[in-house]
Design a protein around this motif. Structure first.
Motif, mmCIF file in Angstrom:
data_model
loop_
_atom_site.group_PDB
_atom_site.id
_atom_site.type_symbol
_atom_site.label_atom_id
_atom_site.label_comp_id
_atom_site.label_asym_id
_atom_site.label_seq_id
_atom_site.Cartn_x
_atom_site.Cartn_y
_atom_site.Cartn_z
ATOM 1 N N SER A 15 0.835 -1.206 0.000
ATOM 2 C CA SER A 15 0.000 0.000 0.000
ATOM 3 C C SER A 15 0.866 1.251 0.000
ATOM 4 O O SER A 15 0.529 2.253 -0.638
ATOM 5 C CB SER A 15 -0.935 -0.014 1.199
ATOM 6 N N THR A 17 3.885 1.473 -1.303
ATOM 7 C CA THR A 17 4.436 1.578 -2.657
ATOM 8 C C THR A 17 3.416 2.196 -3.608
ATOM 9 O O THR A 17 3.736 3.122 -4.364
ATOM 10 C CB THR A 17 4.846 0.187 -3.166
ATOM 11 N N LEU A 18 2.203 1.701 -3.544
ATOM 12 C CA LEU A 18 1.183 2.216 -4.455
ATOM 13 C C LEU A 18 0.786 3.636 -4.099
ATOM 14 O O LEU A 18 0.417 4.426 -4.968
ATOM 15 C CB LEU A 18 -0.043 1.303 -4.434
ATOM 16 N N GLY A 22 1.455 5.330 -7.284
ATOM 17 C CA GLY A 22 0.161 4.904 -7.782
ATOM 18 C C GLY A 22 -0.496 5.841 -8.780
ATOM 19 O O GLY A 22 -1.459 5.476 -9.420
ATOM 20 N N LEU B 18 0.427 -2.061 -14.790
ATOM 21 C CA LEU B 18 -0.590 -1.494 -13.916
ATOM 22 C C LEU B 18 -1.979 -1.965 -14.310
ATOM 23 O O LEU B 18 -2.873 -2.079 -13.481
ATOM 24 C CB LEU B 18 -0.516 0.033 -13.943
ATOM 25 N N GLY B 22 -3.119 -3.427 -11.118
ATOM 26 C CA GLY B 22 -3.506 -2.111 -10.625
ATOM 27 C C GLY B 22 -4.690 -2.090 -9.679
ATOM 28 O O GLY B 22 -4.928 -1.097 -9.029
ATOM 29 N N LYS B 24 -7.079 -2.656 -6.409
ATOM 30 C CA LYS B 24 -6.739 -2.466 -5.006
ATOM 31 C C LYS B 24 -6.330 -3.776 -4.331
ATOM 32 O O LYS B 24 -5.487 -3.782 -3.455
ATOM 33 C CB LYS B 24 -7.936 -1.850 -4.275
#
Lengths: 126, 126
Positions: A15, A17-18, A22, B18, B22, B24
């Motif tokens: 989380s 990292t994203l 992101g 992604l 990508g 969640k």
DNA sequence: CGGTATCCAAGCGGATACTG
DNA sequence: CAGTATCCGCTTGGATACCG
């Protein structure tokens, strides 16, 4: 300005990292800045499909996350430059890894997608 | 059901990557399935914060992208299992890399965020 | 040139109830 | 147990015009 109303769960590493890379253009921005494209106008030219606004939003977040540093030269016309921090530099191997995986598997992926597409067409013809 | 109205630019490798991981919960799902958690109910227990609907959506996409295989046993009560494909297995090193980066830099990141927070508080007190 | 305000569309995911 | 339908809210990002 936007205000997030749902707290993020920053439990696992993924989380974080994203949270940092992101955004839609963040990996590209980090990559470009690392390659010496530092000024907003140059970055904009490098990514014509991203609006100024979104680039600014992402650059702002990257700055707030400590990934890049923003230098404002007090001259006219305005001049601004972004630099990758040491922290941001640690992201480069990861970004390259992600890009490499995508490139390496792009062919397989597209082939698979086409198969699915034709299968669907067959289904539709039933 | 959702229908995407904007075509994705699948030019660079990053966008493919992604596109696939990508979502969640997709990295978590891939990780869990690789560890032997195969049934939807088990996956749901492993990620209580994700609703059944979203897990199904993501699993469906992962299936359509060729990352996992879905096996439906024609029994009652229903039994379904997901398996990682060879293609999906190539994602594991990348996912681990992302998780590792996040874990490794979580401390630095949180510290940095706190600094920003306190700086902001100072600004507010001016 | 760099940045922001405003408006708006689409993406994405959560909650619930319901069917086989 | 597995899956879907419906509804709805937050988030993300695009378009444009405008200010310094």
């Amino acid at each position: 300005m936007y205000e997030k109303k749902i707290p993020k769960d920053l439990g696992c590493g993924m989380s974080i990292t994203l949270e940092i890379i992101g955004g839609k253009w963040k990996p590209c921005l980090i990559d470009s800045i690392s390659k010496g494209i530092r000024r907003p106008s140059e970055l904009h030219k490098s990514h014509p499909d991203a609006s100024k606004r979104v680039l600014n939003l992402h650059l702002k977040e990257l700055t707030e996350h400590g990934v890049v540093t923003k230098i404002i030269y007090p001259v006219l016309p305005s001049k601004v430059e972004y630099f990758l921090t040491d922290f941001g530099a640690t992201l480069l191997p990861l970004i390259l890894h992600m890009e490499k995986w995508g490139s390496d598997h792009m062919a397989v992926f597209n082939e698979f997608q086409q198969k699915k597409l034709s299968l669907r067409n067959e289904e539709y013809s039933l």
